[in-house]
Design a protein around this motif. Structure first.
Motif, PDB file in Angstrom:
ATOM      1  N   LEU A   2       0.852  -1.183   0.000  1.00 23.24           N
ATOM      2  CA  LEU A   2       0.000   0.000   0.000  1.00 23.24           C
ATOM      3  C   LEU A   2       0.892   1.238   0.000  1.00 23.24           C
ATOM      4  O   LEU A   2       1.783   1.365   0.834  1.00 23.24           O
ATOM      5  N   ARG A   3       0.658   2.137  -0.930  1.00 24.85           N
ATOM      6  CA  ARG A   3       1.424   3.385  -1.017  1.00 24.85           C
ATOM      7  C   ARG A   3       0.571   4.506  -0.431  1.00 24.85           C
ATOM      8  O   ARG A   3      -0.531   4.758  -0.911  1.00 24.85           O
ATOM      9  N   VAL A   4       1.119   5.173   0.588  1.00 20.46           N
ATOM     10  CA  VAL A   4       0.381   6.200   1.321  1.00 20.46           C
ATOM     11  C   VAL A   4       1.136   7.525   1.245  1.00 20.46           C
ATOM     12  O   VAL A   4       2.325   7.583   1.592  1.00 20.46           O
ATOM     13  N   TYR A   5       0.454   8.559   0.810  1.00 18.06           N
ATOM     14  CA  TYR A   5       1.025   9.904   0.772  1.00 18.06           C
ATOM     15  C   TYR A   5       0.498  10.671   1.980  1.00 18.06           C
ATOM     16  O   TYR A   5      -0.709  10.738   2.208  1.00 18.06           O
ATOM     17  N   LEU A   6       1.425  11.216   2.781  1.00 18.43           N
ATOM     18  CA  LEU A   6       1.075  11.950   3.999  1.00 18.43           C
ATOM     19  C   LEU A   6       1.202  13.445   3.737  1.00 18.43           C
ATOM     20  O   LEU A   6       2.307  13.984   3.691  1.00 18.43           O
ATOM     21  N   SER A   7       0.077  14.109   3.592  1.00 21.86           N
ATOM     22  CA  SER A   7       0.038  15.536   3.271  1.00 21.86           C
ATOM     23  C   SER A   7      -0.426  16.340   4.473  1.00 21.86           C
ATOM     24  O   SER A   7      -1.149  15.842   5.330  1.00 21.86           O
ATOM     25  N   GLU A  73      -0.466  11.221  -7.133  1.00 23.23           N
ATOM     26  CA  GLU A  73      -0.851  10.379  -8.265  1.00 23.23           C
ATOM     27  C   GLU A  73      -0.427   8.930  -8.076  1.00 23.23           C
ATOM     28  O   GLU A  73      -1.137   8.015  -8.482  1.00 23.23           O
ATOM     29  N   GLU A  74       0.719   8.693  -7.435  1.00 25.77           N
ATOM     30  CA  GLU A  74       1.210   7.335  -7.241  1.00 25.77           C
ATOM     31  C   GLU A  74       0.634   6.649  -6.001  1.00 25.77           C
ATOM     32  O   GLU A  74       0.801   5.450  -5.830  1.00 25.77           O
ATOM     33  N   ALA A  75      -0.036   7.394  -5.150  1.00 30.22           N
ATOM     34  CA  ALA A  75      -0.537   6.848  -3.885  1.00 30.22           C
ATOM     35  C   ALA A  75      -1.808   6.029  -4.076  1.00 30.22           C
ATOM     36  O   ALA A  75      -2.623   6.308  -4.951  1.00 30.22           O
ATOM     37  N   ASP A  76      -1.948   5.025  -3.201  1.00 29.51           N
ATOM     38  CA  ASP A  76      -3.211   4.295  -3.097  1.00 29.51           C
ATOM     39  C   ASP A  76      -4.136   4.998  -2.114  1.00 29.51           C
ATOM     40  O   ASP A  76      -5.354   5.008  -2.288  1.00 29.51           O
ATOM     41  N   VAL A  77      -3.537   5.567  -1.068  1.00 32.17           N
ATOM     42  CA  VAL A  77      -4.272   6.279  -0.019  1.00 32.17           C
ATOM     43  C   VAL A  77      -3.564   7.604   0.217  1.00 32.17           C
ATOM     44  O   VAL A  77      -2.336   7.659   0.267  1.00 32.17           O
ATOM     45  N   VAL A  78      -4.353   8.662   0.357  1.00 31.25           N
ATOM     46  CA  VAL A  78      -3.807   9.979   0.688  1.00 31.25           C
ATOM     47  C   VAL A  78      -4.377  10.391   2.041  1.00 31.25           C
ATOM     48  O   VAL A  78      -5.598  10.427   2.217  1.00 31.25           O
ATOM     49  N   VAL A  79      -3.480  10.658   2.986  1.00 32.94           N
ATOM     50  CA  VAL A  79      -3.863  11.136   4.311  1.00 32.94           C
ATOM     51  C   VAL A  79      -3.534  12.620   4.363  1.00 32.94           C
ATOM     52  O   VAL A  79      -2.403  13.013   4.068  1.00 32.94           O
ATOM     53  N   VAL A  80      -4.519  13.443   4.710  1.00 29.21           N
ATOM     54  CA  VAL A  80      -4.306  14.881   4.789  1.00 29.21           C
ATOM     55  C   VAL A  80      -4.597  15.338   6.211  1.00 29.21           C
ATOM     56  O   VAL A  80      -5.714  15.190   6.706  1.00 29.21           O
ATOM     57  N   ARG A  81      -3.580  15.907   6.845  1.00 30.58           N
ATOM     58  CA  ARG A  81      -3.675  16.383   8.228  1.00 30.58           C
ATOM     59  C   ARG A  81      -3.848  17.898   8.248  1.00 30.58           C
ATOM     60  O   ARG A  81      -3.078  18.636   7.643  1.00 30.58           O
ATOM     61  N   PHE A  82      -4.885  18.326   8.943  1.00 31.85           N
ATOM     62  CA  PHE A  82      -5.116  19.748   9.204  1.00 31.85           C
ATOM     63  C   PHE A  82      -4.806  19.996  10.667  1.00 31.85           C
ATOM     64  O   PHE A  82      -5.458  19.448  11.553  1.00 31.85           O
ATOM     65  N   GLY A  83      -3.770  20.791  10.926  1.00 30.76           N
ATOM     66  CA  GLY A  83      -3.366  21.084  12.289  1.00 30.76           C
ATOM     67  C   GLY A  83      -4.104  22.279  12.848  1.00 30.76           C
ATOM     68  O   GLY A  83      -4.886  22.942  12.178  1.00 30.76           O
ATOM     69  N   ASP A  84      -3.837  22.564  14.112  1.00 24.09           N
ATOM     70  CA  ASP A  84      -4.527  23.645  14.815  1.00 24.09           C
ATOM     71  C   ASP A  84      -3.871  25.004  14.656  1.00 24.09           C
ATOM     72  O   ASP A  84      -4.514  26.025  14.804  1.00 24.09           O
ATOM     73  N   GLN A  85      -2.568  25.022  14.348  1.00 20.62           N
ATOM     74  CA  GLN A  85      -1.809  26.265  14.451  1.00 20.62           C
ATOM     75  C   GLN A  85      -1.982  27.205  13.266  1.00 20.62           C
ATOM     76  O   GLN A  85      -2.046  28.409  13.436  1.00 20.62           O
ATOM     77  N   LEU A 105      -9.155   8.740   0.317  1.00 24.06           N
ATOM     78  CA  LEU A 105      -8.756   9.919   1.070  1.00 24.06           C
ATOM     79  C   LEU A 105      -9.138   9.760   2.537  1.00 24.06           C
ATOM     80  O   LEU A 105     -10.286   9.438   2.857  1.00 24.06           O
ATOM     81  N   VAL A 106      -8.154   9.965   3.408  1.00 23.26           N
ATOM     82  CA  VAL A 106      -8.378   9.969   4.848  1.00 23.26           C
ATOM     83  C   VAL A 106      -8.012  11.354   5.345  1.00 23.26           C
ATOM     84  O   VAL A 106      -6.901  11.841   5.093  1.00 23.26           O
ATOM     85  N   ILE A 107      -8.937  12.008   6.030  1.00 19.94           N
ATOM     86  CA  ILE A 107      -8.699  13.345   6.576  1.00 19.94           C
ATOM     87  C   ILE A 107      -8.440  13.200   8.070  1.00 19.94           C
ATOM     88  O   ILE A 107      -9.108  12.428   8.755  1.00 19.94           O
ATOM     89  N   LEU A 108      -7.478  13.968   8.562  1.00 15.76           N
ATOM     90  CA  LEU A 108      -7.080  13.910   9.961  1.00 15.76           C
ATOM     91  C   LEU A 108      -7.111  15.321  10.537  1.00 15.76           C
ATOM     92  O   LEU A 108      -6.397  16.205  10.065  1.00 15.76           O
ATOM     93  N   HIS A 109      -7.984  15.527  11.525  1.00 16.37           N
ATOM     94  CA  HIS A 109      -8.056  16.832  12.202  1.00 16.37           C
ATOM     95  C   HIS A 109      -8.795  16.687  13.520  1.00 16.37           C
ATOM     96  O   HIS A 109      -9.489  15.698  13.752  1.00 16.37           O
ATOM     97  N   GLY A 110      -8.651  17.703  14.354  1.00 19.74           N
ATOM     98  CA  GLY A 110      -9.346  17.720  15.629  1.00 19.74           C
ATOM     99  C   GLY A 110     -10.764  18.235  15.493  1.00 19.74           C
ATOM    100  O   GLY A 110     -11.176  18.715  14.424  1.00 19.74           O
TER     101      GLY A 110
END
Length: 148
Positions: A2-7, A73-85, A105-110
């Motif tokens: 699994l190819r995961v891009y961490l944005s 483009e090469e990822a199977d899953v893209v994780v996008v993190r939205f921080g607080d700052q 697409l997996v979104i990560l935030h508080g």
């Protein structure tokens, strides 16, 4: 594999928590350059100095876009993190690009960002609040195993 891009945001340890938690899984991670100075100055370091800050930033943004587009483009899953700052307009752009390409697409935030990101969240297949939940998602996708 699994190819995961961490944005997304670069000011916390969320990437390290995911990569460490995913040790032993058949997954590879890619992402943007997280050295803020290198990311900002790559364009002028490679293509030459600019007197105007607008063009300085533009050169860097364009070079970084080459890496970002390739990674998404090469990822199977893209994780996008939205921080607080900070407001992460680039993260929102990456999420939209991934969604347009039909990437998982997996979104990560508080919880404080739930309303502001409702449209981004709606495009995702999962919305997590902690990096460890992303690891659990990856483990489930690869093995079918639920958290113990």
């Amino acid at each position: 594999m699994l190819r995961v891009y961490l944005s997304g945001e670069i000011h916390t340890d969320w990437r390290e928590r995911i990569t460490k938690g995913a040790e032993g899984l058949d997954v590879t991670f890619t992402g943007p350059v997280t050295d803020h100075a290198a990311s900002d100055d790559c364009g002028v370091a490679i293509l030459g100095a600019e007197d105007d800050k607008f063009w300085h930033d533009r050169k860097g943004a364009q070079l970084n876009a080459i890496r970002t587009r390739k990674g998404i483009e090469e990822a199977d899953v893209v994780v996008v993190r939205f921080g607080d700052q900070y407001k992460q307009w680039n993260a929102a752009f990456d999420a939209g690009y991934a969604a347009a390409l039909g990437k998982s697409l997996v979104i990560l935030h508080g919880p404080d960002h739930a309303h502001a990101l409702k449209e981004v969240d709606a495009a995702a297949l999962a919305v997590a609040s902690e990096p460890e939940q992303v690891v659990q998602i990856l483990r489930y996708v690869l093995t079918g195993t639920l958290p113990g």
